[in-house]
Write a protein that holds these residues in place. Sequence first.
Motif, short mmCIF file in Angstrom:
data_model
loop_
_atom_site.label_atom_id
_atom_site.label_comp_id
_atom_site.label_asym_id
_atom_site.label_seq_id
_atom_site.Cartn_x
_atom_site.Cartn_y
_atom_site.Cartn_z
N LEU A 229 0.81 -1.10 0.20
CA LEU A 229 -0.22 -0.04 -0.09
C LEU A 229 0.95 1.73 0.01
CD1 LEU A 229 -2.82 0.89 0.18
CD2 LEU A 229 -2.41 1.55 2.28
N TRP A 230 1.88 0.95 0.68
CA TRP A 230 2.74 2.94 0.64
C TRP A 230 3.24 2.58 -0.26
CZ3 TRP A 230 8.32 3.22 0.25
CH2 TRP A 230 8.51 3.81 0.58
N LEU A 246 0.72 3.00 11.44
CA LEU A 246 -0.76 2.95 11.15
C LEU A 246 -1.64 2.18 10.50
CD1 LEU A 246 -3.27 5.33 11.45
CD2 LEU A 246 -2.38 6.18 9.19
N TYR A 247 -0.68 1.56 9.49
CA TYR A 247 -1.46 0.08 8.27
C TYR A 247 -1.71 -0.98 10.07
CZ TYR A 247 -1.08 -3.89 5.28
OH TYR A 247 -1.56 -5.12 4.73
N ALA A 261 -12.90 -8.95 4.98
CA ALA A 261 -12.11 -7.53 4.25
C ALA A 261 -11.76 -6.59 4.99
CB ALA A 261 -12.04 -7.62 2.41
N GLY A 262 -12.15 -5.92 6.35
CA GLY A 262 -12.23 -4.83 6.92
C GLY A 262 -12.72 -3.58 6.07
N LEU A 263 -13.86 -4.35 5.40
CA LEU A 263 -14.23 -3.00 4.11
C LEU A 263 -14.96 -1.66 4.63
CD1 LEU A 263 -15.07 -2.91 0.66
CD2 LEU A 263 -16.85 -4.07 1.22
N GLY A 264 -14.11 -0.93 4.50
CA GLY A 264 -14.33 0.39 4.71
C GLY A 264 -14.49 0.90 6.22
N VAL A 265 -13.72 -0.30 6.80
CA VAL A 265 -12.88 0.31 8.52
C VAL A 265 -11.76 0.66 8.06
CG1 VAL A 265 -12.74 -1.13 10.29
CG2 VAL A 265 -14.43 -1.19 9.28
N PHE A 266 -11.10 -0.36 7.20
CA PHE A 266 -9.58 0.05 6.97
C PHE A 266 -9.39 1.25 6.70
CE2 PHE A 266 -6.05 -0.59 3.61
CZ PHE A 266 -5.29 -1.13 4.82
#
Length: 865
Positions: A229-230, A246-247, A261-266
């Motif tokens: 992601l970075w 933070l990740y 998949a932690g959708l939205g929360v991530f």
Amino acid sequence: MTTSTTTPPRTLPWRWIASAGSLAVLVFALWWLHRALAGTPLREVLHSLAHLPMQALAIALAGTALSYAALAAYDVLALRVLQRPIPWPRAALTAFMATAVGHNVGLSLLSGGTVRLRLYGAWGLGAGEVATLSGLVAVSFGLGVTLCAGAALLLEPAATLAALHVPPAVGRAVGAVLVALPLLYLVWLAHGPRTLAVRHWQLPLPSLPQGALQLLLSLIELAAASLVLWALLPDGAVPWASFLGLYVLAMVLGIVSHVPAGLGVFEAVLIAGLPQVPPHALLAASLAYRAIYYLLPLALAALLGLGMVLRTQADRTRRWFALTQPVAAWLAPWLGATVVFAAGAVLLFSGSLPADGARLHALRAVVPLAAVEVSHLAGSLIGLALLILSQALLQRVDAARRLALGLLLAGALVSLLKGLDVTEAAFALGAAAVLYAGRAGFRRQASWRWGRNLGSLGPQAWLGVGAVVIAAIWLGLFSYRHVEYANELWWQFTLRADAPRYLRASLLVAVACVALMVWQAVQPRRAPPDQATPGQIAVAARLVGTTGRTDAALALLGDKRLLIDEREQALLMYQVQARSWIAMGDPVGDEAAGDALAWRLREMADRHGGRAVFYQVEASRLPLYLDMGLTAIKLGEEALVPLAGFTLDGPRRATLRQAVRRAEREGLSFEVVTADEARSHMGALRAVSERWLQGKATREKGFSLGRFDEAYLSHFPCALVRRQVGADNAIVGFANLWTGNGHDELSIDLMRHDPQAVPGVMDYLFAQTMLWGAAQGYRHFSLGMAPLSGLETHPLAPLWHRLGTTLFRNGEHFYNFQGLRAYKQKFDPEWKPRYLACPGGLALPGVLLDVASLIGGGWRGVVAR
């Protein structure tokens, strides 16, 4: 005797509450994102996504490969701890496929653990070993997460913690504790025990070097995943060392939310913690990250599974193909369900996005507007239907596979008609190819009326369906935020009216979901009758006559409920005791139809808040029960005496031969009468039975044991022992005979004798029945099960085995376990294991008490003889 049942107590639906809570978290996260992304048009996100540097994509792909390699090493290391010599390529393949599924489905320990159970189970690992391996993998992952999260809380600037609504003092204190936990774990490994007792499990622990390697692999995996992601963020947006913390925090909150998949929360945590990064660039990086780190491995896992299935079907004679055949058969339902769910999500998301203008313009010349409108609505409904059908595919329902196959083909067609979306159509066709190639794995037969049970979706199923539907609705709101709402939008029908089409499709999908939920909520929870009906008994009698299993005759006892498939090809006998829905033995009849009945019992128990239990099942059917998430526990061993060439001659049968001769000198004789002839002797048989019960100071049992019931006994031939005293030739003993179809097995069920007659009647009856069976051409004689015999005595064996062995050796006060085994051993039998399949853990004592109460006819029968 009527077996009483009790209504299970009402408890709070915690699983439904947890699923509803996860959906609420998702709604809140998406609402927060909607506010945070105000003023960020979709075109900027798509522009940033399309112009990601090739170098960034290459680094992201390399980071993904390194991360999944470390995840695969978790499994290889866990197998070393378990001392199981599975070749590392197989372990790596299993870990990759399990992780890909777990990352995308959510609840990684459960979903990934199920994939591991299927693959490792096909390669020789038991369910307990797979559970232990999954636990070790979870520990490996948790070590790195704990250490990194603690370090992040210690080192992140106070402003970042404040943006996440974490008080800095609290964050620092929690961070210090989290950093200390992995270090304490290593100290414990260095000085603690080599095994850990958890409930009835004995879990092997890693050595100190292995524990240190766990921590190192976890840190490598997290560092590589964060690098993905970075690398996709704008250059210089944030130092990688600061971003790693933070990740990890975003990932942990996504896991805790239980949102798939932690959708939205991530994304919400990242946007809150990185205010210096433009929202459109961060959202584009997050989308690319999910595509590279989540969807790409899932697609590769699907291709690997498809390759295994195709190779298995191409040539089953070669050794490697023969090896992969069971793996592919076990994998097909999960692989099919995953790709079908993904295809449904793609169709729903596509309905929320604007169509490509150039493609619509090309489409206008050949497709009328009405077809475009109908195709858009149909695509969204097909997507919802595929999400729901994926749940039935997990249960190997062939009708669901065929229906999903048709819907996928229809989905590919409407994808072309509504906007020439070739990629979307290709994905649907690829999912259809996976289903078609894995068709051999869907053996559960069901008529088209099986769909009436689709409304019985569980909380986890609704969590997955609800998450996709909510995310699709949010995606449309974000995509069309520049369109001002007006009532007239609902009635606009033009080629470029993307927003009105989204509104109509979203409303249709939402109404369909609510209608399904309401329909499910108002369905009455009807339990079957407490006992079988005469019509069911008649069908059962026909099915019992076609099977080689002798214990199938217990279906005719009349004290059980019967499940019979619609084609009357199989039956499953069961009864309800407290919260346990207990099946007696494996399903009888056609194997595929029987598997469907077992799953139906599992579903019925779940709907009524109970637990499915399968008592005295054979080892060959254990994969069916493991697929249901049950635990297999060995009950004991059944004694099977080979009858081919059976004789009383020879020194090994001297004691039995002398008992027979002594009985004959006392005037005993033996005969076998047909079922019709036995009816004329019922009065005499009842008198013998009552004297036997009085002499033993006991009462009739049930469920797994026959009882004196004239209607029941009239189904079977009967072995009679008479005693000649002068002119009187009275019956002094009897036993009804279970005769398996095909002369494979013969067994005695209800055996009674007059306790005032001469001793040795039981030995005489057994010996003469075996001689009669050998003369009739039967291959085996079943002496029944010896409880608790044959359990493992190793110090690392499960607690149940060690307790059972202790009771077997020292429990003469309760039951003559060793004496029963020794008595059956004198007939030189072959021993065959029998199992109890039930929920494990803390549910086991309650299950055992329910089984004992059911057999004993109530609690009085448990404590009395």
